[in-house]
Every structure is written in C-alpha cells, then in structure tokens.
Design an enzyme around this catalytic site. Structure first.
Site, PDB file in Angstrom:
ATOM      1  N   GLY A 200       0.711  -1.315  -0.070  1.00  0.00           N
ATOM      2  CA  GLY A 200      -0.054  -0.091  -0.127  1.00  0.00           C
ATOM      3  C   GLY A 200       1.040   1.317   0.022  1.00  0.00           C
TER       4      GLY A 200
ATOM      5  CD  GLN B 235       3.328   5.834   2.689  1.00  0.00           C
ATOM      6  OE1 GLN B 235       2.462   5.207   2.235  1.00  0.00           O
ATOM      7  NE2 GLN B 235       4.483   5.179   3.345  1.00  0.00           N
TER       8      GLN B 235
ATOM      9  CB  CYS C 263       5.658   2.616   7.814  1.00  0.00           C
ATOM     10  SG  CYS C 263       4.887   3.930   6.947  1.00  0.00           S
ATOM     11  CG  LEU C 264       6.759   1.450   1.697  1.00  0.00           C
ATOM     12  CD1 LEU C 264       6.079   1.421   0.298  1.00  0.00           C
ATOM     13  CD2 LEU C 264       7.664   0.240   1.722  1.00  0.00           C
TER      14      LEU C 264
ATOM     15  CG  HIS D  34      -0.118   1.060   7.236  1.00  0.00           C
ATOM     16  ND1 HIS D  34       0.752   0.562   8.246  1.00  0.00           N
ATOM     17  CD2 HIS D  34       0.346   1.855   6.385  1.00  0.00           C
ATOM     18  CE1 HIS D  34       1.664   1.372   8.031  1.00  0.00           C
ATOM     19  NE2 HIS D  34       1.757   1.995   7.024  1.00  0.00           N
ATOM     20  CD  GLU D  35      -0.852   2.315   2.697  1.00  0.00           C
ATOM     21  OE1 GLU D  35      -0.602   3.589   2.648  1.00  0.00           O
ATOM     22  OE2 GLU D  35      -0.060   1.622   3.112  1.00  0.00           O
TER      23      GLU D  35
ATOM     24  CG  HIS E 280       0.301   6.853   5.562  1.00  0.00           C
ATOM     25  ND1 HIS E 280       1.311   7.273   6.169  1.00  0.00           N
ATOM     26  CD2 HIS E 280       0.648   5.553   5.418  1.00  0.00           C
ATOM     27  CE1 HIS E 280       2.374   6.340   6.229  1.00  0.00           C
ATOM     28  NE2 HIS E 280       1.868   5.167   5.768  1.00  0.00           N
TER      29      HIS E 280
END
Length: 188
Positions: free
Chosen positions: A46, A51, A99-100, A141-142, A145
C-alpha cells in the site's frame, strides 16, 4: 510511468491531514500510476499520497492473499469503518507491521480484524470493500496516512521507545527526508 521518492517520518506532509481529491484528470491518473510503480519498486502492499509528498486523500493497494486472490485498487477520498480492535497484547509475528515511510523497521501493532472501505476509483465510480485480516490492516494503515498518522504513532511501550531510538540514530524526523525505491538501501 515513474518511481517517486518516498518521504520519511518527520516530513510535515506525513503528519498533516490530507486534502480531498477534487479533480479526476490526467494529472491524477499519472500520479496513481506512479504510485503503483513506486509501491512495487519499494516493495510494499500500500502507498498513500502523503508518502510521495502529495497531500491528497488517496492511496493505492496491491496484495495477494493466501488463496491467491489479488486485491488491487486505488482508494480516492476514502471513508473507513472498522470493528473494535481486540483487547490483547500484539503478537510479534502475527501483528508485525512496517511502513515505507519508516523503511526497514517492523513492530507489532494490534489492528481491527474487519474494515469497510468506501471510496472512489479513477473513473469516478464509488465502490465498497468489506475486508478482513491483512487486507483490513492495509486499509487501516493507509487510511491513517491520510489523517497524518503513522503506525509508529500507535505503537505501545517498549516498541515505541525502540523505534524512537532508531529514528534518532538514523537522523530521521525532519522535513524533506526521503528515499528512492530501487536506488537507496535503507533496510536495517
């Protein structure tokens, strides 16, 4: 398309609620295609607009479950409803999340087992997905963000402390820091 740099924790765009998408145009199509390429190169399951430095309420996802079913799409201006999270200790294996925007780190975090995502796709069509398990985790999670929340903000002791030390050690936590998937090696 193109791979975009991913912002690292501390960049203000990651810690500020995103704005609604208002134009479904070629610029949005290009952004979404670039986000899919970036997510694949990272690799991740994702990726949210903030991000990649774009403060808009959208994310992409691409994950194949244990039965081999692929779940792929874009969620534009999403709304997410979740079941209550369990009251328990997070399991270090089953509940491990990364997490990226905090590359190379994983910590256990309890999430709700079920979620209902309502969003719009690139064609302007509204849709709804009932998700369980890992897909529900991805959506939560997304969606976080888009509200300026990173999974690190939800960690409990001792994981929150360990991650804070890691962020300090790597000199993360300030504006403008980013990494390029396929170019930078930020693992471990």
């Amino acid at each position: 398309m193109a791979v975009l740099p991913i912002r690292i924790t501390g960049d203000p765009v990651l810690h500020t609620p995103a704005e609604p998408v208002t134009s479904f145009d070629e610029e949005l199509r290009t952004l979404v295609a670039d986000m899919y390429d970036t997510m694949a190169a990272a690799p991740g399951v994702g990726l949210a607009g903030p991000q990649v430095g774009v403060p808009l309420r959208l994310f992409v996802f691409d994950w194949t479950d244990e039965e081999g079913e692929r779940h792929r799409g874009e969620a534009i201006n999403p709304v997410l409803w979740i079941s209550p999270a369990p009251i328990a200790e997070a399991d270090e294996d089953e509940d491990s999340e990364g997490c990226l925007s905090i590359p190379g780190e994983r910590f256990p975090l309890l999430r709700s087992e079920r979620a209902l995502l309502r969003a719009t796709d690139l064609e302007g069509r509204d849709y709804e997905i009932e998700a369980e398990g890992w897909l529900a985790r991805i959506f939560q999670h997304e969606y976080d963000h888009l509200n300026g929340v990173l999974y690190a903000d939800r960690l409990e002791y001792p994981y929150a402390r360990t991650l804070a030390k890691t962020i300090k050690k790597r000199s993360w936590g300030g504006p403008g820091q980013k990494w390029m998937p396929g170019v930078d090696d930020l693992e471990g």
